[in-house]
Design an enzyme around this catalytic site. Structure first.
Site, mmCIF file in Angstrom:
data_model
loop_
_atom_site.group_PDB
_atom_site.id
_atom_site.type_symbol
_atom_site.label_atom_id
_atom_site.label_comp_id
_atom_site.label_asym_id
_atom_site.label_seq_id
_atom_site.Cartn_x
_atom_site.Cartn_y
_atom_site.Cartn_z
ATOM 1 N N SER A 88 6.651 -39.415 -37.413
ATOM 2 C CA SER A 88 6.826 -38.437 -36.635
ATOM 3 C C SER A 88 5.213 -38.069 -36.507
ATOM 4 O O SER A 88 4.886 -37.180 -35.873
ATOM 5 C CB SER A 88 7.554 -37.277 -37.103
ATOM 6 O OG SER A 88 7.377 -36.995 -38.526
ATOM 7 N N CYS A 89 4.452 -38.720 -37.422
ATOM 8 C CA CYS A 89 2.876 -38.404 -37.697
ATOM 9 C C CYS A 89 2.234 -39.201 -36.751
ATOM 10 O O CYS A 89 2.385 -40.605 -36.853
ATOM 11 C CB CYS A 89 2.494 -38.562 -38.917
ATOM 12 S SG CYS A 89 0.651 -38.245 -39.259
ATOM 13 N N GLY A 90 1.248 -38.633 -35.682
ATOM 14 C CA GLY A 90 0.475 -39.345 -34.908
ATOM 15 C C GLY A 90 -0.468 -40.196 -35.517
ATOM 16 O O GLY A 90 -0.485 -41.549 -35.240
#
Length: 114
Positions: free
Chosen positions: A10-12
């Site tokens: 979920s972390c770019g």
């Protein structure tokens, strides 16, 4: 070359770092989704140390209750205990290869160990 990324999908920045690893010829990537497969204490200590961060620097406060829980004011042992119990308290992403460990923020720092 083998590379291990402690990844949060979920972390770019973590996704971009993983993409660099996957797009680099000759890199065999192991992905550890650390929120599903928490850190072992000894490994966490090693990757923080080898990345050049302090335990304090490795605390993730954004999006967590780390500050409310007082993590930034705790000693290293207590912080590590909290990180092992709740891996969301660990900043990301970390990547390890045989050339070293990097905290890959920004993601291009991963290139230093490829």
């Amino acid at each position: 070359m083998k590379a291990t990324i402690w990844h949060n999908p979920s972390c770019g920045t973590s996704r971009k770092t993983l993409a660099i690893l996957q797009e680099t010829p000759g890199v065999d990537v192991t992905v550890i989704e650390y929120l599903k497969q928490p850190y072992e204490r000894a490994k966490l200590i090693q990757i923080i140390r080898d990345s050049g961060l302090s335990v304090q620097d490795a605390i993730r406060t954004r999006g967590t209750d780390a500050e409310e829980k007082g993590l930034p004011g705790m000693d290293d042992a207590a912080i590590l205990d909290a990180m092992v119990a709740n891996p969301a308290y660990v900043t990301r992403p970390f990547v390890e290869t045989d050339k070293g460990v990097r905290y890959c923020r920004p993601q291009d720092l991963v290139r230093e160990i490829l």
